[in-house]
Motif scaffolding. Sequence first.
Motif, PDB file in Angstrom:
ATOM      1  N   CYS A   1       2.062  -3.857  13.407  1.00  0.00           N
ATOM      2  CA  CYS A   1       1.121  -2.804  13.024  1.00  0.00           C
ATOM      3  C   CYS A   1       1.552  -1.448  13.568  1.00  0.00           C
ATOM      4  CB  CYS A   1      -0.279  -3.105  13.535  1.00  0.00           C
ATOM      5  SG  CYS A   1      -1.110  -4.371  12.586  1.00  0.00           S
ATOM      6  N   HIS A   2       1.708  -1.351  14.885  1.00  0.00           N
ATOM      7  CA  HIS A   2       1.995  -0.046  15.476  1.00  0.00           C
ATOM      8  C   HIS A   2       3.220  -0.068  16.376  1.00  0.00           C
ATOM      9  CE1 HIS A   2      -2.428  -0.181  14.679  1.00  0.00           C
ATOM     10  NE2 HIS A   2      -2.057   0.807  13.922  1.00  0.00           N
TER      11      HIS A   2
ATOM     12  N   GLY B   1       2.971   6.748   9.385  1.00  0.00           N
ATOM     13  CA  GLY B   1       2.219   5.524   9.112  1.00  0.00           C
ATOM     14  C   GLY B   1       3.016   4.549   8.267  1.00  0.00           C
ATOM     15  N   ALA B   2       4.101   5.018   7.678  1.00  0.00           N
ATOM     16  CA  ALA B   2       4.946   4.124   6.880  1.00  0.00           C
ATOM     17  C   ALA B   2       6.311   3.992   7.525  1.00  0.00           C
ATOM     18  CB  ALA B   2       5.074   4.656   5.453  1.00  0.00           C
TER      19      ALA B   2
ATOM     20  N   ARG C   1       0.643   4.948  15.599  1.00  0.00           N
ATOM     21  CA  ARG C   1       1.984   4.423  15.827  1.00  0.00           C
ATOM     22  C   ARG C   1       2.812   5.308  16.745  1.00  0.00           C
ATOM     23  NH1 ARG C   1       4.164   1.597  10.253  1.00  0.00           N
ATOM     24  NH2 ARG C   1       2.363   0.265  10.030  1.00  0.00           N
TER      25      ARG C   1
ATOM     26  N   GLN D   1       0.800  -1.221   0.000  1.00  0.00           N
ATOM     27  CA  GLN D   1       0.000   0.000   0.000  1.00  0.00           C
ATOM     28  C   GLN D   1       0.834   1.272   0.000  1.00  0.00           C
ATOM     29  OE1 GLN D   1      -0.366  -2.590   2.015  1.00  0.00           O
ATOM     30  NE2 GLN D   1      -2.289  -3.485   1.345  1.00  0.00           N
ATOM     31  N   VAL D   2       1.977   1.274   0.646  1.00  0.00           N
ATOM     32  CA  VAL D   2       2.782   2.496   0.681  1.00  0.00           C
ATOM     33  C   VAL D   2       3.235   2.851  -0.737  1.00  0.00           C
ATOM     34  CG1 VAL D   2       4.913   3.526   1.493  1.00  0.00           C
ATOM     35  CG2 VAL D   2       3.539   2.169   3.036  1.00  0.00           C
TER      36      VAL D   2
ATOM     37  N   GLU E   1      -3.097   5.715  10.841  1.00  0.00           N
ATOM     38  CA  GLU E   1      -2.148   4.673  11.183  1.00  0.00           C
ATOM     39  C   GLU E   1      -0.913   5.293  11.837  1.00  0.00           C
ATOM     40  OE1 GLU E   1      -2.450   1.451  10.801  1.00  0.00           O
ATOM     41  OE2 GLU E   1      -0.428   0.633  10.729  1.00  0.00           O
TER      42      GLU E   1
ATOM     43  N   GLN F   1       0.060  -1.956   5.886  1.00  0.00           N
ATOM     44  CA  GLN F   1      -0.395  -0.573   5.778  1.00  0.00           C
ATOM     45  C   GLN F   1      -1.826  -0.547   5.295  1.00  0.00           C
ATOM     46  OE1 GLN F   1       1.879   1.482   6.625  1.00  0.00           O
ATOM     47  NE2 GLN F   1       3.716   0.251   6.370  1.00  0.00           N
TER      48      GLN F   1
ATOM     49  N   GLY G   1      -3.480   6.536   6.044  1.00  0.00           N
ATOM     50  CA  GLY G   1      -2.109   6.515   6.553  1.00  0.00           C
ATOM     51  C   GLY G   1      -1.900   7.446   7.725  1.00  0.00           C
TER      52      GLY G   1
ATOM     53  N   TRP H   1      -3.483   4.800   1.273  1.00  0.00           N
ATOM     54  CA  TRP H   1      -2.768   5.998   1.710  1.00  0.00           C
ATOM     55  C   TRP H   1      -3.625   6.939   2.538  1.00  0.00           C
ATOM     56  CZ3 TRP H   1      -4.222  10.880   1.046  1.00  0.00           C
ATOM     57  CH2 TRP H   1      -5.094  11.192   0.002  1.00  0.00           C
TER      58      TRP H   1
END
Lengths: 308, 557, 376
Positions: free
Chosen positions: C320-321, B395-396, B314, A278-279, B310, B301, B307, B304
């Motif tokens: 995930c996080h 998020g990435a 994080r 997805q990125v 996310e 992920q 994102g 976008w």
Amino acid sequence: MKWITARRRHPLAGYVVVLLALAVFGVGYSLVAPSADRAEAQVMAAQTGADPADDATVDIEEGRDIWVRSCASCHGLNGGGSDNAPDITGAGGAAVDFQVSTGRMPSSNPDAQMPRKEPAWDREEIDNLIAYYEQEIGQGAGPAVPEAAPGDKPERSDFEDEESYEAAKEEYDEAYDAYVEGASDTQAGMQLYLANCAHCHSWSGAGGGLTGGHWAPEIHDATPRQIYEAMLTGPGQMPVFTDGAIEPEDKQELISYVKTLQAEPNAGGIFDLNRVGQVAEGFVAWTVGLTLIIACAIWITAKQRAHD
Amino acid sequence: MSTTTQAPKALRGVGNWIDDRFHLAKTGEKNLRKVFPNHWSFMLGEIALYSFIILLVTGVFLTLWFNPSMAHTTYDGSYERLQGVEMSEAYASTLRIDFDVRGGFLVRQIHHWAALIFVASLVVHMLRVFFTGAFRKPREINWLIGVAIFTLAMVEGLFGYSLPDDLPSGMGVRILQGVMLALPVVGTYVSMFLFGGEFPGEDIIPRLYMLHILLIPGILLALIVAHFMILWHQKHTQYPGTGRTNKKVVGTPMFPGFAIKAGGFFFFVFAVIVALSAFVQVNPIHLFGPFTPTSITSGLQPDWYMGFMEGSLRIFPNWLDFQVFGYAVPIAVLVPGLVIPGLIFGGLAAWPFIEQWITGDKRAHNVADRPRNAPVRTGVGVAGVVFYGILWLAGANDILSHTFSVSLYWTTYFFRVAAIVGPFLGFIIAKRICLGLQRRDRETLEHGYESGTIQQLPSGEFIEVHKESSQDTVHVLESKAEVDRIDDEMIASVEEPESDGVEAPAARGLKGKLRAGLAHWFTKDNVSFEGVEAHTGHHLHHGAGHSEHDEEMAGSH
Amino acid sequence: MTDKTNSNDNGASDGSADRVIGTPSPAEGEAIVAGSEDPGAEHPGAYPAEETHTHSEEEQRRAEKTAAVWFLIAFLAGIGFFVAYFAFPPNAEGEPAIADPQIGQYSNMALGGTLALALFGIGAGMTVWARRIMPHYEVSSPYDDLPSAPEEKGSFGDFFMRSADESGFTKRPLLRRTLLLSMVPLGLAPIVLLRDTGPLPGDKLKHTLWEDGMHMVVEGTDKKIREEDLAEDGAMISAFPLVEEHGEGEGHGPALSLNDQAKTVVLLIKIPEGDFKPGMTEQQMNWTHNGIVAYSKICTHVGCPAALYERGSHRILCPCHQSTFDAADGAKVVFGPAHRPLPQLPIGVDDEGYLIAKGDFSSAVGPTFWDAEKGD
């Protein structure tokens, strides 16, 4: 500052600023990023004067030579380890084969995680080293090399003539296909892989980041035997998956799953974005998709001059 | 050119038939005459409209085969690699679309790329509207509708992403459920009701399916129609320039110019999306494998547009989590999951009213601001973009950490600091740039532009010849509205008579003081153009004898 | 960074291309005297396009040819789309066509490539048409005056209020209030109807299938796990409880429902005896067996499987996080957004050397919820 004031209106000033910024980022990044181990990997791919591997007999003496020259300085003559290298008496032949055949050992920097690179020795020499290790150092402790799983592809440089190479390659390919296609329970292989491996190595085998600057490597270049050995011996931060927990035939299912997935062409188009997911997709949507569309919009609405 | 072709008989017949029933000739003509200003940035909203149409069309196609069921099945379809694998009907039917329906794979990829482009174009369209002040009176309602469309589009995308029941999509739903559970008191109830029991249950995909293909697109469609009708009624804003005023819009008429251009643009948007779908693989669910709640992949992920959520999940630390009488209040889930998106979307929705309250500007604006002429607004916008961008990148962070070999935790620390410091830096830098550009504008207006021609004066001094800017440029530069600098003195003199519909800020009470302070902040640094007349400083730079020559040169262009 | 409108081109004002119809030429003054459209006029007529610059006939003819070429390309590509569609046959038994990923890729690129070219050709042709054949001119038209004139507003207000009075709604409060009251229950009805979308939570989230004496199986192969399967330091495996296979007629599928999988899944880890941190309570140590420890695999943050175990640092990371738990210290949170440690499953071994559970998890599994840390 007068110098800058005088030049900042120059038509090229904008480009200069961009270039400078890029340079600053580049230098900054090279300072932040961990040592150049990965770059070194390519350099380390020093070639060895390879002898043809038609001789199947094991030369333990040569194995001892390699051990003394290249391993003992850190791991000790008896494999008992030292301040900067672990005790490997119980590691087993599988661990030796994994570390040496993936080029991770010998390592130039014992503190850093080693990337995969060209092995320092050819297959025959590695076999000699393992034979010496198993006889003198390990003495039967630890897992042995899983011979059932296909190992390194034959190298042309290891053979005197084309014919014997072709024959060896054909034999290897057959063994490889038999191993990968011999697995039939996709469900088991997939579930084992996704439940125990994918959280580090990713669904596609592309690897991923760990804590403390470590990373889980990409496993696309790994041979079935190396994957098997990694599971048995748990190199680096990787946990161990014993033959009791995941039996050999289930390991075959797992390896078959990830290798088949890796080999599958991308049904959705030639660009697979390295299967990052997805990125990368979002990045392409913005940089390629939206940019092209806006370029079209600019074409449509651009001011027209009289001669247009 | 003066002769007009007679309308073909058939067309006249249809036209008359309709007009007999609706009396449309006059309205029709009025709409054909509708004027649209020309600029590429005015086409950004159209990208969103067109990709929405593409989404509707391709979505309908996909529903012909998709089976939104979580019933368990063992796959024995045409795609060999997954034969014998346990999965849900939803996943199996998606495989059917991919591998048994010819063109199905393409249409599914078009649907996904169009969704990514749809939300992206909403964002750039919204940024254009924000930075040019096109949300100001009388267009606040359309701005609100736009914010609603943006919010719903994200939710719509998330739900669509969840439908195929592949590995990453199921995880998206899991995270959604985790955020829901964190709600104090009602969390477990909300989750149980939405999922029809525990996670994952058997109900969530059918329910999300209904929301994804019926309810939310229905609302989106209604909002888009309303957005467009309001635009049609109020007419589009325009950039400043010759003849462009708050009373008069200048541009291409609807027919034929604008209609042909907009029609062509639809085909371009569609072509780019299809080209991406043909060659770039997107969301390869057949490679991911089906969802199980116990499996996960690294580099997981959302699409976008989720994102930033996310990322905030994080990087938000757990230091603020607390308990009340043993009941858990997980701030580290609630704030990033609900409060931060609430702030972003709430802030977007409220901004037109906040700005109006601060500046007291109740006039209608049809000429868009140049971003530099509203430095504080531009600064706030850039700060918002930076904040969103930092969260988005966060998020990435695992991908960034892995790709660039930077320690994972350090990326987290970096983003924590950057999310707080970055917006302030962005505000200051953007505002400074705006003010610098304003000063340059004032100079250009007074002295013309630097021609690049160097002349030597009799005294031996070298000067660069300034030439007069074009009429159009002068109009653009002069469009900068005079902003009253609101300072303490002005605040002290209460109850000034209103002028131009700009009220003097009342300084009474706490609210008044706050407002006065904000107004001061909003206007204090503005570069005044007061008393500046075009090209009056022209002769300061060189002797009068040259000016004639310059004008001649300028005129010859 | 250059601003388009700030062009240093003085020619724009005399080039008729950008001339605004209805505006005087720049020499005459700046203000627009009148728009060409008089809102009061009944029939404003066509815009006087011929007054402005148009393209020469020769130029238009050339552009027409260019546009036609684009349209022809689009037509051919459109035909190509049909060819591409029928070139790939449907899948046959034992002979996959597009179900073969390689063939699927060709099919996808052929269909998409032709379609994209067809669409682009139409778009490009229309753009050439709009830019090089149609006359380019700009016109002006007034924005609506806001707000309405006071008399219009006044008239509307008068009419509305008079009519409201006429209806009685303003004058008869009983009517008004009872009507509003009657709406209240109806407005709430839909909410009540949603009650059966799911069961009440009760204590469902606090318990799992695990109970004393239950065996464990490897996730994916259902192999019963023995202690020696995890004898090696650093060994790890993802495991489920062993439940009795369901009998005939109960449908197919795995023995455990996904709901139960999501709650019961554990990560079994063998930690070298000396590596356990002193922070582990005696009870937590009792829940381990010869260095083997079992933690729930579901992260306490928002529920992803936290499965990434590093044997060197004993960290368990959630991909995930990035919540990080210390496996050697009771799965305490050492980094990231999670707050609660991963629940631990007490384990032991039975007479035959198989690993067994010795009860349910130490706390509620999964994302932290309101009463997760409360007892029953």
